[in-house]
Scaffold this motif. Structure first.
Motif, PDB file in Angstrom:
ATOM      1  N   LYS A  13      36.198  24.783  -0.161  1.00 51.49           N
ATOM      2  CA  LYS A  13      37.498  24.665  -0.814  1.00 51.49           C
ATOM      3  C   LYS A  13      37.583  25.603  -2.019  1.00 51.49           C
ATOM      4  O   LYS A  13      38.590  26.292  -2.212  1.00 51.49           O
ATOM      5  CB  LYS A  13      37.745  23.221  -1.239  1.00 51.49           C
ATOM      6  N   LYS A  14      36.528  25.651  -2.825  1.00 52.30           N
ATOM      7  CA  LYS A  14      36.502  26.535  -3.990  1.00 52.30           C
ATOM      8  C   LYS A  14      36.563  28.005  -3.571  1.00 52.30           C
ATOM      9  O   LYS A  14      37.230  28.816  -4.208  1.00 52.30           O
ATOM     10  CB  LYS A  14      35.248  26.294  -4.831  1.00 52.30           C
ATOM     11  N   ILE A  15      35.868  28.322  -2.506  1.00 48.61           N
ATOM     12  CA  ILE A  15      35.865  29.705  -2.028  1.00 48.61           C
ATOM     13  C   ILE A  15      37.265  30.109  -1.565  1.00 48.61           C
ATOM     14  O   ILE A  15      37.771  31.172  -1.934  1.00 48.61           O
ATOM     15  CB  ILE A  15      34.826  29.892  -0.900  1.00 48.61           C
ATOM     16  N   PHE A  16      37.911  29.256  -0.769  1.00 49.13           N
ATOM     17  CA  PHE A  16      39.258  29.573  -0.281  1.00 49.13           C
ATOM     18  C   PHE A  16      40.269  29.637  -1.422  1.00 49.13           C
ATOM     19  O   PHE A  16      41.142  30.508  -1.437  1.00 49.13           O
ATOM     20  CB  PHE A  16      39.697  28.569   0.786  1.00 49.13           C
ATOM     21  N   LEU A  17      40.179  28.731  -2.371  1.00 47.90           N
ATOM     22  CA  LEU A  17      41.079  28.764  -3.528  1.00 47.90           C
ATOM     23  C   LEU A  17      40.897  30.041  -4.341  1.00 47.90           C
ATOM     24  O   LEU A  17      41.867  30.660  -4.780  1.00 47.90           O
ATOM     25  CB  LEU A  17      40.861  27.541  -4.417  1.00 47.90           C
ATOM     26  N   THR A  18      39.657  30.445  -4.524  1.00 55.10           N
ATOM     27  CA  THR A  18      39.386  31.651  -5.300  1.00 55.10           C
ATOM     28  C   THR A  18      39.882  32.896  -4.585  1.00 55.10           C
ATOM     29  O   THR A  18      40.562  33.737  -5.178  1.00 55.10           O
ATOM     30  CB  THR A  18      37.875  31.771  -5.592  1.00 55.10           C
ATOM     31  N   VAL A  19      39.568  33.029  -3.304  1.00 54.31           N
ATOM     32  CA  VAL A  19      40.016  34.206  -2.544  1.00 54.31           C
ATOM     33  C   VAL A  19      41.545  34.219  -2.427  1.00 54.31           C
ATOM     34  O   VAL A  19      42.180  35.257  -2.595  1.00 54.31           O
ATOM     35  CB  VAL A  19      39.338  34.245  -1.151  1.00 54.31           C
ATOM     36  N   GLY A  20      42.132  33.056  -2.168  1.00 57.58           N
ATOM     37  CA  GLY A  20      43.590  32.975  -2.080  1.00 57.58           C
ATOM     38  C   GLY A  20      44.269  33.336  -3.382  1.00 57.58           C
ATOM     39  O   GLY A  20      45.264  34.067  -3.401  1.00 57.58           O
ATOM     40  N   LEU A  67      40.479  28.234 -13.669  1.00 56.04           N
ATOM     41  CA  LEU A  67      39.831  27.241 -14.512  1.00 56.04           C
ATOM     42  C   LEU A  67      40.350  25.824 -14.265  1.00 56.04           C
ATOM     43  O   LEU A  67      39.595  24.864 -14.366  1.00 56.04           O
ATOM     44  CB  LEU A  67      39.987  27.613 -15.990  1.00 56.04           C
ATOM     45  N   ARG A  68      41.646  25.679 -13.956  1.00 55.22           N
ATOM     46  CA  ARG A  68      42.206  24.344 -13.731  1.00 55.22           C
ATOM     47  C   ARG A  68      41.951  23.851 -12.301  1.00 55.22           C
ATOM     48  O   ARG A  68      41.449  22.757 -12.101  1.00 55.22           O
ATOM     49  CB  ARG A  68      43.716  24.340 -13.999  1.00 55.22           C
ATOM     50  N   ALA A  69      42.308  24.662 -11.300  1.00 60.66           N
ATOM     51  CA  ALA A  69      42.254  24.207  -9.909  1.00 60.66           C
ATOM     52  C   ALA A  69      40.859  24.314  -9.306  1.00 60.66           C
ATOM     53  O   ALA A  69      40.433  23.426  -8.562  1.00 60.66           O
ATOM     54  CB  ALA A  69      43.240  25.004  -9.063  1.00 60.66           C
ATOM     55  N   VAL A  70      40.154  25.377  -9.619  1.00 58.03           N
ATOM     56  CA  VAL A  70      38.845  25.587  -8.988  1.00 58.03           C
ATOM     57  C   VAL A  70      37.738  24.911  -9.798  1.00 58.03           C
ATOM     58  O   VAL A  70      36.911  24.182  -9.246  1.00 58.03           O
ATOM     59  CB  VAL A  70      38.562  27.095  -8.812  1.00 58.03           C
ATOM     60  N   GLU A  71      37.718  25.132 -11.097  1.00 60.22           N
ATOM     61  CA  GLU A  71      36.641  24.584 -11.922  1.00 60.22           C
ATOM     62  C   GLU A  71      36.999  23.282 -12.623  1.00 60.22           C
ATOM     63  O   GLU A  71      36.153  22.676 -13.260  1.00 60.22           O
ATOM     64  CB  GLU A  71      36.200  25.621 -12.959  1.00 60.22           C
TER      65      GLU A  71
END
Length: 149
Positions: A75-82, A108-112
Motif C-alpha cells: 500500500k505504501k509503495i503504491f501510494l508513493t508511486v501514485g 507524510l500524512r497518507a504514507v507515513e
C-alpha cells in the motif's frame, strides 16, 4: 543481518569508487564554474562516505543487536508511486512550490501517518529551501504555476 549489511556497504563503496573514477575522465571545472565531472564526483564522494559509515556501523554491531526488518507494505509503495505520478502531472500547472508542498504533505500524512503540524512544517521547509537552492543558487528555471514568483 550483519553479513548482508556489510556486503551491501561494500557494494555501494565499490559503486562509488567506480563512479568517481569514471567521472574523473571528464573535465572537473571549479566551484564557481563546475564542468561535467563536478556533480558526479561530488555525489560519488558522498556515496562513498555514506557506504563507509554504514560499513563501520555494520562491523561494530553484533548479531544480537540486529533489528528485524519491517515487512514490505505494498500500500505504501503504491501510494508513493501514485503520488509521484500525480506530482509529475501537476508540476507545470501548480508550479514548483505548490506541487512540492502538496506532494510532501501527502507523503507524510497518507504514507507515513505523521501529524498535520509536522507534515506542513516539513513540507514548507523542504519546498522553500529546495526552491532557494535550485532557483537562486543553481539558476534552474522552475515553473511558477499558481504562485507568481
Amino acid at each position: 543481518m550483519k553479513k548482508s549489511t556489510t556486503v551491501t556497504s561494500l557494494l555501494f563503496l565499490a559503486l562509488a569508487i567506480g563512479a568517481f573514477v569514471a567521472s574523473m575522465k571528464l573535465p572537473f571545472g571549479t566551484l564557481s564554474a563546475p564542468a561535467a565531472a563536478f556533480f558526479p564526483a561530488v555525489l560519488a564522494a558522498l556515496l562513498a562516505m555514506t557506504a563507509l559509515l554504514a560499513l563501520v556501523s555494520a562491523l561494530r554491531s553484533s548479531d544480537e543487536t540486529a533489528i528485524e526488518p519491517e515487512r514490505l507494505r505494498w500500500k505504501k509503495i503504491f501510494l508513493t508511486v501514485g503520488s509521484l505520478l500525480v506530482f509529475a502531472l501537476l508540476f507545470e500547472s501548480l508550479g514548483y512550490l505548490a506541487a512540492t508542498f502538496l506532494f510532501i504533505v501527502f507523503l507524510l500524512r497518507a504514507v507515513e501517518q505523521k501529524s498535520w503540524g509536522l507534515a506542513v512544517a516539513v513540507a514548507f521547509s523542504a519546498a522553500f529551501f529546495s526552491y532557494l537552492i535550485f532557483s537562486f543558487l543553481l539558476g534552474a528555471p522552475l515553473p511558477a504555476g499558481l504562485l507568481p514568483i
